[in-house]
Design a protein around this motif. Structure first.
Motif, PDB file in Angstrom:
ATOM      1  N   TYR A 129      -2.576 -32.391  28.860  1.00 30.75           N
ATOM      2  CA  TYR A 129      -1.109 -32.274  28.863  1.00 30.75           C
ATOM      3  C   TYR A 129      -0.493 -33.666  28.912  1.00 30.75           C
ATOM      4  CZ  TYR A 129      -1.587 -33.193  33.884  1.00 30.75           C
ATOM      5  OH  TYR A 129      -1.881 -33.781  35.091  1.00 30.75           O
ATOM      6  N   PHE A 130       0.756 -33.732  28.564  1.00 36.34           N
ATOM      7  CA  PHE A 130       1.520 -34.977  28.667  1.00 36.34           C
ATOM      8  C   PHE A 130       2.860 -34.660  29.313  1.00 36.34           C
ATOM      9  CE2 PHE A 130       4.453 -38.246  27.391  1.00 36.34           C
ATOM     10  CZ  PHE A 130       3.719 -39.416  27.491  1.00 36.34           C
ATOM     11  N   LEU A 131       3.174 -35.372  30.389  1.00 33.80           N
ATOM     12  CA  LEU A 131       4.445 -35.212  31.086  1.00 33.80           C
ATOM     13  C   LEU A 131       5.328 -36.429  30.826  1.00 33.80           C
ATOM     14  CD1 LEU A 131       3.344 -33.809  34.583  1.00 33.80           C
ATOM     15  CD2 LEU A 131       4.149 -32.542  32.595  1.00 33.80           C
ATOM     16  N   THR A 132       6.527 -36.189  30.334  1.00 37.13           N
ATOM     17  CA  THR A 132       7.453 -37.293  30.060  1.00 37.13           C
ATOM     18  C   THR A 132       8.028 -37.811  31.365  1.00 37.13           C
ATOM     19  OG1 THR A 132       9.342 -37.967  28.711  1.00 37.13           O
ATOM     20  CG2 THR A 132       9.494 -35.842  29.825  1.00 37.13           C
ATOM     21  N   ALA A 133       8.573 -38.992  31.321  1.00 39.69           N
ATOM     22  CA  ALA A 133       9.134 -39.617  32.510  1.00 39.69           C
ATOM     23  C   ALA A 133      10.308 -38.798  33.041  1.00 39.69           C
ATOM     24  CB  ALA A 133       9.583 -41.044  32.191  1.00 39.69           C
ATOM     25  N   GLY A 134      10.424 -38.769  34.332  1.00 38.57           N
ATOM     26  CA  GLY A 134      11.552 -38.075  34.937  1.00 38.57           C
ATOM     27  C   GLY A 134      11.251 -36.659  35.371  1.00 38.57           C
ATOM     28  N   VAL A 135      10.062 -36.096  35.012  1.00 38.63           N
ATOM     29  CA  VAL A 135       9.709 -34.740  35.433  1.00 38.63           C
ATOM     30  C   VAL A 135       9.462 -34.740  36.933  1.00 38.63           C
ATOM     31  CG1 VAL A 135       8.006 -32.910  35.258  1.00 38.63           C
ATOM     32  CG2 VAL A 135       8.766 -34.103  33.201  1.00 38.63           C
ATOM     33  N   LYS A 136      10.138 -33.840  37.649  1.00 40.67           N
ATOM     34  CA  LYS A 136      10.004 -33.778  39.100  1.00 40.67           C
ATOM     35  C   LYS A 136       8.945 -32.773  39.548  1.00 40.67           C
ATOM     36  CE  LYS A 136      14.858 -35.030  39.799  1.00 40.67           C
ATOM     37  NZ  LYS A 136      16.162 -34.607  40.377  1.00 40.67           N
ATOM     38  N   GLU A 137       8.780 -31.660  38.799  1.00 38.10           N
ATOM     39  CA  GLU A 137       7.811 -30.613  39.166  1.00 38.10           C
ATOM     40  C   GLU A 137       7.228 -30.014  37.886  1.00 38.10           C
ATOM     41  OE1 GLU A 137       7.586 -26.745  42.128  1.00 38.10           O
ATOM     42  OE2 GLU A 137       9.383 -27.037  40.922  1.00 38.10           O
ATOM     43  N   ALA A 138       5.907 -29.876  37.846  1.00 38.14           N
ATOM     44  CA  ALA A 138       5.259 -29.315  36.655  1.00 38.14           C
ATOM     45  C   ALA A 138       3.990 -28.560  37.060  1.00 38.14           C
ATOM     46  CB  ALA A 138       4.915 -30.428  35.664  1.00 38.14           C
ATOM     47  N   TYR A 139       3.694 -27.500  36.292  1.00 40.95           N
ATOM     48  CA  TYR A 139       2.461 -26.751  36.521  1.00 40.95           C
ATOM     49  C   TYR A 139       2.099 -25.994  35.244  1.00 40.95           C
ATOM     50  CZ  TYR A 139       6.052 -23.263  37.722  1.00 40.95           C
ATOM     51  OH  TYR A 139       7.159 -22.457  37.719  1.00 40.95           O
ATOM     52  N   ILE A 140       0.846 -25.626  35.159  1.00 38.34           N
ATOM     53  CA  ILE A 140       0.341 -24.862  34.000  1.00 38.34           C
ATOM     54  C   ILE A 140       0.001 -23.461  34.473  1.00 38.34           C
ATOM     55  CG2 ILE A 140      -1.567 -24.604  32.354  1.00 38.34           C
ATOM     56  CD1 ILE A 140      -1.682 -27.647  32.162  1.00 38.34           C
ATOM     57  N   ASN A 141       0.537 -22.443  33.781  1.00 39.84           N
ATOM     58  CA  ASN A 141       0.243 -21.039  34.056  1.00 39.84           C
ATOM     59  C   ASN A 141      -0.688 -20.481  32.984  1.00 39.84           C
ATOM     60  OD1 ASN A 141       1.851 -20.883  36.344  1.00 39.84           O
ATOM     61  ND2 ASN A 141       3.675 -20.322  35.169  1.00 39.84           N
ATOM     62  N   LYS A 188      -1.783 -23.727  38.090  1.00 36.64           N
ATOM     63  CA  LYS A 188      -2.215 -25.014  38.636  1.00 36.64           C
ATOM     64  C   LYS A 188      -1.053 -26.018  38.621  1.00 36.64           C
ATOM     65  CE  LYS A 188      -7.162 -24.842  37.863  1.00 36.64           C
ATOM     66  NZ  LYS A 188      -8.364 -25.668  37.571  1.00 36.64           N
ATOM     67  N   PRO A 189      -0.654 -26.499  39.801  1.00 36.62           N
ATOM     68  CA  PRO A 189       0.398 -27.526  39.857  1.00 36.62           C
ATOM     69  C   PRO A 189      -0.130 -28.863  39.340  1.00 36.62           C
ATOM     70  CG  PRO A 189      -0.498 -27.110  42.038  1.00 36.62           C
ATOM     71  CD  PRO A 189      -1.111 -26.093  41.131  1.00 36.62           C
ATOM     72  N   LEU A 190       0.758 -29.669  38.720  1.00 40.73           N
ATOM     73  CA  LEU A 190       0.358 -30.945  38.111  1.00 40.73           C
ATOM     74  C   LEU A 190       0.865 -32.156  38.882  1.00 40.73           C
ATOM     75  CD1 LEU A 190       1.001 -30.040  34.358  1.00 40.73           C
ATOM     76  CD2 LEU A 190      -1.099 -29.762  35.698  1.00 40.73           C
ATOM     77  N   GLY A 191       1.684 -31.923  39.901  1.00 37.00           N
ATOM     78  CA  GLY A 191       2.217 -33.052  40.654  1.00 37.00           C
ATOM     79  C   GLY A 191       3.319 -33.762  39.888  1.00 37.00           C
ATOM     80  N   LYS A 192       3.621 -34.972  40.273  1.00 36.77           N
ATOM     81  CA  LYS A 192       4.738 -35.729  39.666  1.00 36.77           C
ATOM     82  C   LYS A 192       4.242 -36.881  38.802  1.00 36.77           C
ATOM     83  CE  LYS A 192       7.819 -34.654  43.519  1.00 36.77           C
ATOM     84  NZ  LYS A 192       8.727 -35.191  44.578  1.00 36.77           N
ATOM     85  N   ASN A 193       2.934 -36.936  38.541  1.00 38.28           N
ATOM     86  CA  ASN A 193       2.402 -38.025  37.724  1.00 38.28           C
ATOM     87  C   ASN A 193       2.758 -37.808  36.258  1.00 38.28           C
ATOM     88  OD1 ASN A 193       1.165 -39.205  39.979  1.00 38.28           O
ATOM     89  ND2 ASN A 193      -0.614 -37.839  39.768  1.00 38.28           N
ATOM     90  N   THR A 194       3.465 -38.765  35.674  1.00 39.94           N
ATOM     91  CA  THR A 194       3.831 -38.642  34.263  1.00 39.94           C
ATOM     92  C   THR A 194       2.748 -39.235  33.389  1.00 39.94           C
ATOM     93  OG1 THR A 194       5.027 -40.736  34.368  1.00 39.94           O
ATOM     94  CG2 THR A 194       6.297 -38.728  34.792  1.00 39.94           C
ATOM     95  N   ILE A 209      -6.632 -30.777  33.233  1.00 41.39           N
ATOM     96  CA  ILE A 209      -7.099 -29.884  34.286  1.00 41.39           C
ATOM     97  C   ILE A 209      -8.322 -29.137  33.749  1.00 41.39           C
ATOM     98  CG2 ILE A 209      -4.792 -29.557  35.275  1.00 41.39           C
ATOM     99  CD1 ILE A 209      -4.810 -26.745  33.967  1.00 41.39           C
ATOM    100  N   SER A 210      -9.181 -28.668  34.651  1.00 42.10           N
ATOM    101  CA  SER A 210     -10.375 -27.910  34.263  1.00 42.10           C
ATOM    102  C   SER A 210     -10.174 -26.429  34.595  1.00 42.10           C
ATOM    103  CB  SER A 210     -11.621 -28.435  34.995  1.00 42.10           C
ATOM    104  OG  SER A 210     -11.901 -29.767  34.606  1.00 42.10           O
TER     105      SER A 210
END
Length: 398
Positions: free
Chosen positions: A331-343, A355-361, A366-367
């Motif tokens: 996955y790729f998270l753009t800058a500024g995302v505060k909360e992200a997860y994969i369902n 699975k939550p992804l945290g705030k790391n952009t 994930i496995s």
């Protein structure tokens, strides 16, 4: 005295050989004729090749139809008292045999009255029992709508079928024999009398039936079926219990349940196919929208190289796909995302894993372990700050 006996014997022979005698022995052939014999020339055409040893004539018509032969007491014909007899069906010349026992008819084998392979007994219900396999070209059952009342559709057929258990088994012939009390000892049947003189035929028969008796005590060949006691708990309408408390399953009656079960399953499959089509159309639409997103993400390509200046958060296709044990979802998270997860969703639309992804952009993975899921197709999406950013498919094979 001696003279009187001779005269009486001559008189009896005369009566026997007259055309109107009730009992006649043909001297040339030894054939016995009982009843009123046909008049000439019909009497010469009833058995021109002398096949019969005995011929019983009835009282009806030129061909003397309607003969009946009773065994033991006959009883009152008009008050259901006719006991045991063989005759021509009705008094007309029907050429149909009438085999009648007032309270039932039994077919036996092997010279013992309790060795029964088929019987009808009014005291045991309006059914015909067979204690053997029955071979036939077909069985056709009465099923006309005019024979039926209180007709209702069978509902929840699959619920019934899921509670039934198909089994393999070996039939015990001697248990079936117990229905009629089992084979008695020959000495018991004859009241303890000594056996008659042995002949070559009687000795061969004795050995043959001893072998048959031995086989009857052994389990029969492997069969497939149901256990009546189990079926009775689910579909009591299909189980019958006889006068000896043995149970029988109406396997043909199970066919309507199978038909309705297949129809219910087909409806379920069609509903799932509609859901799959809906999800597939949704994915195709999203994938179409995603064309060029990787290129639009500044400096980001399919290898995940780039910077966090990308305008869109997105998913990479899981690898390997299909998978059997473990797969990686990029996955790729753009800058500024505060909360992200994969369902991860099954095809019924239910979330099976999140699975939550945290705030790391930027780029991440994930496995997913195949041991946590059942084999099949799954949908996974990326949620960023409460909104769906991307969606893809994966397949687990086991």
């Amino acid at each position: 005295m001696k003279k009187n006996i001779i005269v009486s014997a001559i008189a009896m022979l005369y009566m026997v050989n007259t055309a109107k005698a009730q009992l006649k022995v043909t001297t040339q052939t030894g054939k016995v004729r009982i009843g009123l014999e046909q008049p000439f020339p019909l009497s010469q055409t009833d058995d021109p090749y002398n096949v019969l040893s005995m011929h019983v004539y009835g009282p009806t018509g030129d061909y003397r139809a309607g003969s009946k032969l009773a065994f033991g007491d006959f009883g009152d014909y008009y008050n259901q008292g006719m006991n045991v007899f063989i005759g021509e069906y009705t008094n007309d010349d029907t050429d149909r045999m009438w085999l009648h026992g007032k309270l039932g008819t039994y077919f036996t084998w092997g010279g013992k009255a309790d060795r029964v392979y088929g019987y009808y007994d009014v005291d045991k219900g309006n059914v015909f029992h067979y204690n053997c396999d029955v071979y036939a070209y077909s069985f056709v059952l009465a099923s006309d709508a005019r024979f039926k009342t209180n007709v209702a559709k069978i509902g929840n057929a699959m619920d019934y079928l899921k509670k039934l258990n198909g089994v393999s088994y070996n039939l015990l012939p001697h248990e079936l024999d117990k229905i009629m009390g089992g084979s008695k000892d020959r000495q018991e049947e004859t009241g303890g009398k000594a056996a008659g003189p042995s002949t070559e035929k009687s000795s061969a028969d004795k050995e043959r039936f001893a072998e048959i008796e031995k086989k009857m005590q052994q389990p029969g060949p492997k069969r497939l079926g149901l256990i009546a006691q189990e079926v009775e708990k689910v579909l009591p309408e299909l189980v019958k219990t006889d006068s000896t408390n043995y149970k029988y399953v109406d396997y043909i009656g199970l066919i309507p349940v199978l038909i309705e079960g297949v129809k219910e399953q087909e409806m379920s499959i069609e509903a799932q196919n509609d859901k799959i089509k809906e999800l597939t159309d949704r994915i195709n639409t999203l994938e179409t929208r995603m064309i060029g997103w990787d290129a639009a993400a500044t400096g980001v390509d399919d290898n995940g190289k780039g910077s966090a200046t990308t305008h869109y958060s997105f998913l990479y296709q899981n690898s390997p796909n299909p998978f059997t044990s473990v797969t990686e979802i990029g996955y790729f998270l753009t800058a500024g995302v505060k909360e992200a997860y994969i369902n991860i969703y099954n095809l019924s639309g239910s979330i099976v894993k999140s699975k939550p992804l945290g705030k790391n952009t930027g780029r991440g993975t994930i496995s997913v372990s195949g041991s946590e899921l059942q084999a099949g197709m799954y949908i996974y999406n990326l949620i960023t700050d409460g909104k769906e950013a991307d969606v893809k498919r994966m397949v687990l094979v086991k």
